[in-house]
Design an enzyme around this catalytic site. Structure first.
Site, PDB file in Angstrom:
ATOM      1  N   ASP A  12       0.898  -1.299  -0.120  1.00  0.00           N
ATOM      2  CA  ASP A  12      -0.137  -0.031   0.137  1.00  0.00           C
ATOM      3  C   ASP A  12       0.868   1.278  -0.095  1.00  0.00           C
ATOM      4  O   ASP A  12       1.781   1.292   0.669  1.00  0.00           O
ATOM      5  CB  ASP A  12      -0.874  -0.054   1.296  1.00  0.00           C
ATOM      6  CG  ASP A  12      -1.916  -1.013   1.144  1.00  0.00           C
ATOM      7  OD1 ASP A  12      -1.953  -1.951   0.310  1.00  0.00           O
ATOM      8  OD2 ASP A  12      -2.742  -1.183   2.052  1.00  0.00           O
TER       9      ASP A  12
ATOM     10  N   ASP B 125     -15.526  -3.073  -1.655  1.00  0.00           N
ATOM     11  CA  ASP B 125     -14.906  -2.863  -0.203  1.00  0.00           C
ATOM     12  C   ASP B 125     -16.238  -2.280   0.441  1.00  0.00           C
ATOM     13  O   ASP B 125     -16.838  -1.398   0.024  1.00  0.00           O
ATOM     14  CB  ASP B 125     -13.798  -1.466  -0.272  1.00  0.00           C
ATOM     15  CG  ASP B 125     -12.832  -1.869  -1.104  1.00  0.00           C
ATOM     16  OD1 ASP B 125     -12.342  -3.005  -1.283  1.00  0.00           O
ATOM     17  OD2 ASP B 125     -12.511  -0.972  -2.108  1.00  0.00           O
TER      18      ASP B 125
END
Length: 242
Positions: free
Chosen positions: A10, A131
């Site tokens: 990330d 998500d």
């Protein structure tokens, strides 16, 4: 096919970080050199690497393409990228710099026509990332809520020809608890395309159970960075149960 254990990188401000439950205020930085992190995962046997542009997800357009391109050049394994991919030219650019898969998240809710166009134009290269918090889809780097149920969006995307779905339970992401098995069971049963898990993995046994449910693979982030288990241990476990 062997269940894929996919290390996550990330990116925020050029660094390799992890967020708790997608909260930008709760960040842990692991490295100032994401390319070396990618090389490490590749050298340890990662079947592919998952790279997220957190700044791009928040801004609505890719902002760390140079770093992601450098990662693609640095490793021989496939790299999938995500974060702020909201237009066809974003997808084109990512595939041009070497990504093998591009994830579309917010676009699945806001611009499903784009997802269909991308799926048709780049066969096999598109992943829809769904998500959710408590079953409802979140967008814009997990900062915006919707009233769309995750399973309903997944069905819509699968019907549109999307080759695979990645599902993240935000409440478990980065928490080192366990995956939302019920959600993956529902998705695997409901869809005719592969499902990749993300969020909550903290033990090798979690990966084994996700494989048994029928998931194609799982993204693993914090558990690897915090040393809960090694990538080699995870890979050995899923191969043993294949």
């Amino acid at each position: 096919m062997t269940f894929e254990v996919i290390p996550a990188i990330d990116l925020r401000g050029g660094r390799c970080v992890r967020l708790l439950q997608g909260d930008y205020a709760r960040e842990t930085s692991y490295s100032d050199d994401p390319v070396s992190v990618a090389r490490r995962w590749a050298s340890q046997g990662a079947p592919r690497i998952h790279v997220v542009d957190l700044d791009g997800a928040k801004a609505g357009a890719p902002s760390q393409s140079e770093v992601m391109a450098a990662i693609c050049r640095a490793v021989a394994v496939p790299v999938e990228v995500s974060g702020g991919m909201r237009r066809i030219d974003h997808v084109e650019a990512a595939l041009a710099y070497g990504a093998t898969r591009v994830q579309l998240g917010s676009a699945a809710v806001k611009d499903p026509v784009l997802v269909r166009r991308a799926t048709e134009r780049f066969p096999g290269a598109i992943v829809v990332s769904i998500d959710a918090r408590e079953g409802l889809v979140q967008t814009d780097g997990w900062l915006s809520s919707s009233t769309v149920r995750a399973v309903d969006l997944a069905r819509e995307m699968a019907a549109a020809g999307v080759p695979r779905i990645m599902f993240t339970d935000i409440g478990r992401d980065g928490m080192l608890t366990e995956p939302n098995y019920a959600a993956y069971e529902e998705l695997v049963a409901a869809l005719g395309c592969p499902v990749v898990a993300s969020g909550g993995v903290s033990k090798v046994s979690h990966l084994v159970r996700l494989a048994a449910i029928g998931c194609e693979g799982s993204i693993v982030g914090k558990a690897l960075y915090e040393g809960a288990f090694t990538l080699g241990e995870a890979l050995d476990a899923v191969v043993a149960t294949a």
